[in-house]
Every structure is written in C-alpha cells, then in structure tokens.
Motif scaffolding. Structure first.
Motif: not given
Length: 402
Positions: A247-248, A251, A355, A358, A364, A399, A402
């Motif tokens: 995921e990172e 981003l 990133g 975040v 963001p 994003v 989470r």
C-alpha cells in the motif's frame, strides 16, 4: 477546472475560425468520393485506440490526416481529422478538445503545405513531381506536429503547472518520431492515390498496412505493460516481510508521478521515477535478519542486489540509490548537495516522505505540510511545491480507510 474549460473553448473557437477561413479560401473537397473514402479510412484507423507506451500514446490516424491535405484541401482534411473523434465516448470537454485540436493542427499542416507551393492533387494527369511533393508533405507534417505539440503542452501545463517551455520541448521530442513516420506513409499513400491513378482503391490497399501498424503498436504497449507487471512480485514479497509495504508503494508511486509531472519531467522520465518510487524499499529483501539500523542505512544500495539482473531497471536503480540524499548535503550515500542530486531522486525523496507520513497516520494535507517543513533541509523546494499543487489538481493517490 475552469481554466481547462476556458482553454478548450478557446481552441474550439480557433478551430471554427480556421474552418471558416479554409472554406472561404479553398472551398469544399473537389472529389466527393475521395472525401468519403478518406473519412471511412480515418474511422477505421480511429477504431484502434491510441496505444499507450508508458506515458506516451501513439496513433496511426495521423497518416490519413496528413495524406488528406494534398488530396482534399484544408477544409476536407480538417473534417477527415475531426469527424471520427465525434464518435468517441469520452466526456464532452475531452471530446471537443480532441476534435478542435485535430482540426487546428491539420489546418496548420495545410498552411505549411501551401506555403511551400503545395496544391490540391485531384487527378493522375497533373504531373506531380515526387521530390517536390515529398518536401511539401514533410513541411505539412512538421507544421502539424509543432502546432499539435503547442496544444498538448498547453493542456498538460494547465493540469501540472509545470514549465510550458520544458513541457513543449518534451512533447516535441516524443512526437517527432511518429510524425516522421506519418510523413513517409502519407507520401506513399498520396503517390498511390493520384500519380499512380489508383484513387480510392489505394485506400483499400493501404488499410492492411494501417491495421498492421496498429497491431504492432498494440503489441509494443502490451509488452510495456507486461514488463511492469514483472515488478509486482517484488513489492508483494516485501509486503510479506513488512505488512503495509504494498500500500505504501502504491501511495509513494502515485505521489511520485504527480510530482514528476508537476516539475515538467518528460513522460519517459516520469515512468522511471514512478518505478523507482514503487521499488525504493525492495533492498530490504536482501537484508533479511539484519538489525533495523543497518536496514535503514543500507536498503537503498541493497536494492541493486535484488533487482540488478533486471535490465530495464538501470535508470530507476540510479534514482533508488540516491533517494536518501538530502539537499543540505547530509544525506547518503554520497552526501550530494542540492541540484547535484538527480531530479528524479529528489522527486522520490519527497514522495517517500509524504507516503511515510500518510502511512504513519497523518492526513494527506498534513503530510504535505510535513514535507514543506523539510524544504531546503532534506527535501527539494520545487518538488515540494509540485506536491502542494497536486491535491488541488486531484493528482495524489487516494488513501484507503485505515
């Protein structure tokens, strides 16, 4: 955005004015059957969508557009260029920009053709001089390409806020080769059509060539996509060791694309920067079992041990190696200062910082502010400025919750 809509309206108005001037000065196409045949060929060419190779799209419909200039005159050629686009399923603003853009650059090509003595070719008995015709069609292709580059650079500049001069230069570099091919193929088509006396039959003979070119471009673009799919297992393997890494990578890769575009880098370099951003941490795979301090210090250099055998990654690898340099000279591995750091590596550094912030829990916008606080210390000012513009242009990746 309103600026983009205003730009499209301006180009549309210019296209309409150009069509009026073309009608008054040269009139409609003299051979209606030729016009119908060229519209059909242009429509078939348009069925094969422009092929994306990295950030660049290539279409063979330009062959038909350039060939229409000597065969149909400026007004007929402009209609051949614009009519097939009306059938696109794009949103209205984009569709009308594409129509207006094609009309404008084909009319520019026609102007170039006439400036060097070109005339409308209507029969096989007009004694066409092949060498002179080659010069005239080449001039038409160059004129059309330059105006197309200006129009494309304008819309890209509105969406990226990069340097107009840099964007125009990069667009010209990207389209020069396709337009050289358009000129050669259009020249051959015109020779078959009029001097050889084949008329619209030459279009039928030419169709297989158009389809083969489309197939070749499709194959090339598919190979490009497959090449990048090869990288996914590296990111997935890293995610197994360091959950959340995939995921990172998404981003950071998306942010790097926005920043690289925003500072005016060419499509080829944007692709290299995005690839480097996605793979910047894969060196961790080569340091399994090492203490965290060593991993943090050495993972950029270790990436070459993981990816060094992948030939097309030479460019991105140099950016990965340098993305922990700092503009104040206190980075690693070489302690480079400011502009001595490759611009691509400076882009990746900003995207990586954003990133990471975040993923650590910052919203963001707050992550952008965090990057701004590091300007002239670890991060490059122009790259951070491009990051700041990206949310307004809706260019940053979404994003996930989470």
């Amino acid at each position: 955005m309103r600026a983009t809509r205003d730009y499209v309206v301006s180009i549309a108005a210019l296209a309409i004015l150009g069509l009026i001037v073309a009608w008054l000065s040269a009139g409609p196409p003299q051979q209606l059957s030729w016009f119908i045949a060229m519209v059909v060929v242009a429509g078939i060419a348009a069925v094969g969508r422009p092929q994306a190779i990295g950030a660049v799209q290539i279409s063979v419909s330009g062959i038909v557009q350039i060939a229409s200039i000597p065969l149909l005159g400026p007004f007929g050629a402009a209609l051949v260029a614009g009519l097939p686009v009306l059938l696109d399923r794009n949103e209205p603003v984009k569709r009308w920009f594409n129509v207006s853009q094609r009309v404008c650059y084909v009319l520019a090509g026609a102007a170039g053709y006439w400036l060097v003595g070109g005339t409308t070719v209507t029969t096989a008995r007009e004694g066409v001089q092949p060498v002179l015709l080659a010069v005239q069609i080449t001039t038409a292709s160059v004129s059309a390409g330059l105006v197309n580059a200006v129009l494309l650079a304008g819309v890209i500049q509105l969406s990226s806020a990069g340097s107009m001069r840099a964007i125009f230069t990069d667009v010209v570099r990207q389209i020069s080769s396709p337009y050289a091919s358009y000129a050669l193929a259009a020249y051959l088509l015109v020779l078959l059509w009029a001097p050889a006396g084949l008329g619209w039959v030459s279009a039928v003979l030419f169709l297989p060539s158009i389809l083969v070119i489309q197939w070749g471009l499709h194959t090339h673009s598919t190979e490009w996509a497959i090449r990048h799919e090869v990288l996914n297992p590296f990111v997935e393997a890293l995610d197994l060791r360091q959950p959340g890494a995939a995921e990172e990578a998404r981003l950071v890769g998306g942010a790097a694309t926005a920043i690289a575009t925003g500072v005016g880098l060419s499509p080829v370099v944007v692709d290299e920067v995005t690839t480097a951003a996605r793979l910047r941490d894969v060196g961790i795979l080569a340091l399994r079992g090492a203490p965290d301090a060593i991993v943090r210090r050495d993972h950029a250099a270790a990436a070459r041990r993981v990816l060094g055998s992948v030939e097309f990654l030479d460019g991105p690898m140099s950016l990965i190696s340098a993305h922990h340099e700092r503009v104040d000279g206190r980075g690693r591995p070489q302690g480079l200062v400011g502009d001595d750091i490759p611009i691509g590596a400076r882009v990746v550094a900003v995207a990586d910082t954003w990133g990471d912030a975040v993923v650590s829990g910052l919203p963001p916008d707050a992550a952008v502010a965090h990057c701004e606080a590091l300007v002239d210390q670890s991060l490059d000012a122009s790259c951070v400025a491009a990051l700041r513009r990206a949310p307004d242009l809706d260019q940053l990746p979404r994003v996930t919750d989470r």
